[in-house]
Design a protein around this motif. Structure first.
Motif, mmCIF file in Angstrom:
data_model
loop_
_atom_site.group_PDB
_atom_site.id
_atom_site.type_symbol
_atom_site.label_atom_id
_atom_site.label_comp_id
_atom_site.label_asym_id
_atom_site.label_seq_id
_atom_site.Cartn_x
_atom_site.Cartn_y
_atom_site.Cartn_z
ATOM 1 N N UNK A 123 108.453 43.655 25.908
ATOM 2 C CA UNK A 123 107.453 44.457 26.718
ATOM 3 C C UNK A 123 106.279 43.911 27.332
ATOM 4 N N UNK A 124 105.607 44.905 28.064
ATOM 5 C CA UNK A 124 104.459 44.192 28.569
ATOM 6 C C UNK A 124 103.385 45.304 28.378
ATOM 7 N N UNK A 125 102.323 45.063 27.823
ATOM 8 C CA UNK A 125 101.120 45.991 27.462
ATOM 9 C C UNK A 125 100.052 45.632 28.930
ATOM 10 N N UNK A 126 100.108 46.691 29.441
ATOM 11 C CA UNK A 126 99.347 46.795 30.811
ATOM 12 C C UNK A 126 98.149 47.941 30.796
ATOM 13 N N UNK A 127 97.042 47.389 30.637
ATOM 14 C CA UNK A 127 95.966 48.345 30.665
ATOM 15 C C UNK A 127 95.607 48.934 31.894
ATOM 16 N N UNK A 128 95.724 50.262 31.897
ATOM 17 C CA UNK A 128 94.939 51.105 33.155
ATOM 18 C C UNK A 128 95.520 50.245 34.550
ATOM 19 N N UNK A 129 96.879 50.435 34.859
ATOM 20 C CA UNK A 129 97.153 49.730 36.242
ATOM 21 C C UNK A 129 96.521 50.121 37.248
ATOM 22 N N UNK A 130 96.286 51.237 37.289
ATOM 23 C CA UNK A 130 95.592 51.683 38.650
ATOM 24 C C UNK A 130 94.219 51.246 38.860
ATOM 25 N N UNK A 131 93.509 50.406 37.998
ATOM 26 C CA UNK A 131 92.292 49.786 38.064
ATOM 27 C C UNK A 131 92.366 48.411 38.846
ATOM 28 N N UNK A 132 93.634 48.021 38.935
ATOM 29 C CA UNK A 132 94.217 46.765 39.638
ATOM 30 C C UNK A 132 93.053 45.537 39.276
ATOM 31 N N UNK A 133 93.378 45.469 37.961
ATOM 32 C CA UNK A 133 92.689 44.126 37.164
ATOM 33 C C UNK A 133 93.420 42.975 37.427
ATOM 34 N N UNK A 134 92.605 41.857 37.646
ATOM 35 C CA UNK A 134 93.426 40.406 37.798
ATOM 36 C C UNK A 134 93.911 40.101 36.340
ATOM 37 N N UNK A 135 94.479 39.037 36.251
ATOM 38 C CA UNK A 135 94.831 38.459 35.076
ATOM 39 C C UNK A 135 93.893 37.527 34.361
ATOM 40 N N UNK A 136 92.908 38.466 33.789
ATOM 41 C CA UNK A 136 91.933 37.765 33.165
ATOM 42 C C UNK A 136 91.616 38.750 31.895
ATOM 43 N N UNK A 137 91.864 38.157 30.701
ATOM 44 C CA UNK A 137 91.825 38.852 29.469
ATOM 45 C C UNK A 137 90.485 39.331 29.170
ATOM 46 N N UNK A 138 90.731 40.784 28.870
ATOM 47 C CA UNK A 138 89.639 41.759 28.504
ATOM 48 C C UNK A 138 89.708 42.257 26.877
ATOM 49 N N UNK A 139 88.547 42.382 26.448
ATOM 50 C CA UNK A 139 88.438 43.072 24.994
ATOM 51 C C UNK A 139 89.619 44.135 24.817
ATOM 52 N N UNK A 140 89.537 45.147 25.574
ATOM 53 C CA UNK A 140 90.407 46.118 25.307
ATOM 54 C C UNK A 140 91.851 45.971 25.298
ATOM 55 N N UNK A 141 92.287 44.845 26.164
ATOM 56 C CA UNK A 141 93.622 44.622 26.366
ATOM 57 C C UNK A 141 93.923 43.711 24.663
ATOM 58 N N UNK A 142 92.999 42.888 24.604
ATOM 59 C CA UNK A 142 93.347 42.061 23.518
ATOM 60 C C UNK A 142 93.475 42.652 22.292
ATOM 61 N N UNK A 143 92.365 43.699 22.084
ATOM 62 C CA UNK A 143 92.381 44.639 21.000
ATOM 63 C C UNK A 143 93.638 45.302 20.760
ATOM 64 N N UNK A 144 94.456 45.832 22.051
ATOM 65 C CA UNK A 144 95.792 46.645 21.985
ATOM 66 C C UNK A 144 96.794 45.851 21.468
#
Length: 385
Positions: A167-188
């Motif tokens: 699976x893929x874990x995708x934080x808030x896709x509508x925010x159009x975030x580039x592929x740069x690790x963010x704390x919320x994504x890593x925590x998840x």
């Protein structure tokens, strides 16, 4: 791997009309602190193929039942059966798997030229997927420690799966975030590992230049019913407080972070890792990250107890696009010791020495590696002061 069942698993199954999925709303998977299993998850003393007998969690059940349904409905690019698997002879313990379909049918990587490249809405991104590819939204209970602002983490199938339950874990896709690790994504990602009772559920991240094929923030999660070398590889501390270790054993030296419990310790680790990845991104250094249950840092062996979560970060040479003609491409799972091989010929002829040579070719030259190590140690020491 056997499919677990849960009394609420129907909540995550696609209705007969796929469009109704979006109309009725994506289901939420809400979890609390009591479901984050820091300890007590171990490899059984049985053959890997019998791992389906393990007591699995509500999270495992939600992923596996919904993932299996999407496979039966033909939402993947190919049908994934049981993959031919072998442990390569040698000291490392590489787990090689033959996955011809992924090598042939996966989507071509995007045109990426920089680790810091901006999001491009014209290229493929996760706002363009079919509704049925989404399994559920991963949501923390407000009482859980961590960020005050809740983030939506969509859990969706990888249509070109590496292994079962990919699976893929995708934080808030509508925010159009580039592929740069963010704390919320890593925590998840870390909490997803803690939500699973399966010792072989792992999560990882590929940066741009580290073989990320889509420039839209996402992590990978998948099940692999085999131990990997990085679970218990020995390490040495790099800072006085022992917050950062250097993983010493092959497949590749990496920076090891560790947590044994959810809560403040995990939050500190998330921030520590993201400071490191921010440094690498800002300096145009590609990287891969792998999250797995594992032994505490130190001189441990592969059979050590899985007492907590290991987060391993590798800085590496940038590589934009898939290299043709090689047995495998080096990204998060290969650096951890899991080798998805593209052709039957390579699968039958691959040796440990050849695998190590391919991986070594992707690592930073020694002088640059030492420079990166000094910079990351300085970040941790500054935190300790």
């Amino acid at each position: 791997m056997a499919i677990p069942h849960d009394s609420n698993e129907a909540s995550y199954l696609l209705p007969p009309n796929e469009e109704a999925w979006g109309e009725r709303g994506i289901p939420d998977f809400v979890y609390g602190l009591e479901e984050l299993l820091a300890g007590g998850v171990q490899w059984p003393r049985i053959a890997a193929g019998l791992l389906g007998t393990l007591p699995l969690s509500r999270f495992d059940s939600a992923i596996c039942s919904a993932w299996k349904q999407r496979m039966e409905l033909g939402l993947f690019r190919y049908h994934l059966g049981e993959l031919q698997t072998q442990t390569l002879p040698g000291a490392v313990g590489f787990v090689a798997q033959l996955n011809v379909e992924r090598g042939v049918q996966r989507r071509r990587p995007q045109s990426i030229k920089s680790v810091k490249q901006s999001f491009d809405p014209e290229q493929f991104n996760f706002n363009k997927i079919r509704p049925g590819e989404i399994l559920f939204r991963l949501h923390r209970e407000p009482s859980l420690p961590g960020a005050t602002q809740q983030e939506d983490i969509l859990v969706m199938i990888n249509v070109s799966p590496l292994e079962w339950g990919h699976v893929l874990l995708v934080p808030e896709p509508a925010l159009a975030l580039p592929q740069r690790l963010l704390p919320g994504a890593l925590r998840a990602g870390i909490e997803a590992v803690l939500l699973s009772r399966h010792p072989g559920f792992r999560v990882g991240f590929n940066s741009l230049g580290g073989l990320a094929s889509v420039n839209h923030l996402h992590l990978h999660g998948y099940y692999l019913a085999h131990r990997l070398p990085v679970e218990g590889a020995p390490s040495q501390p790099l800072d006085p407080g022992g917050l950062l270790h250097l993983l010493l054993a092959p497949p590749a030296p990496g920076f090891l972070f560790y947590t044994s419990s959810p809560g403040p310790d995990l939050e500190a680790l998330v921030n520590r890792v993201c400071r490191a990845t921010d440094y690498l991104t800002d300096h145009e250094i590609a990287h891969n990250l792998f999250v797995t249950r594992g032994a505490p840092p130190g001189k441990t062996s592969p059979s050590s107890a899985l007492m907590g979560v290991r987060v391993i970060l590798w800085a590496r040479k940038s590589s934009f696009g898939i290299k043709e003609g090689e047995a495998f491409n080096v990204a998060l799972c290969e650096l951890a010791g899991h080798l998805p091989v593209k052709t039957s010929q390579d699968f039958s002829s691959l040796t440990e020495a050849a695998a190590l040579a391919l991986i070594q070719d992707c690592l930073l030259p020694p002088a640059q590696a030492e420079e990166v190590q000094a910079a990351l140690v300085a970040l941790v020491v500054r935190e300790e002061q």
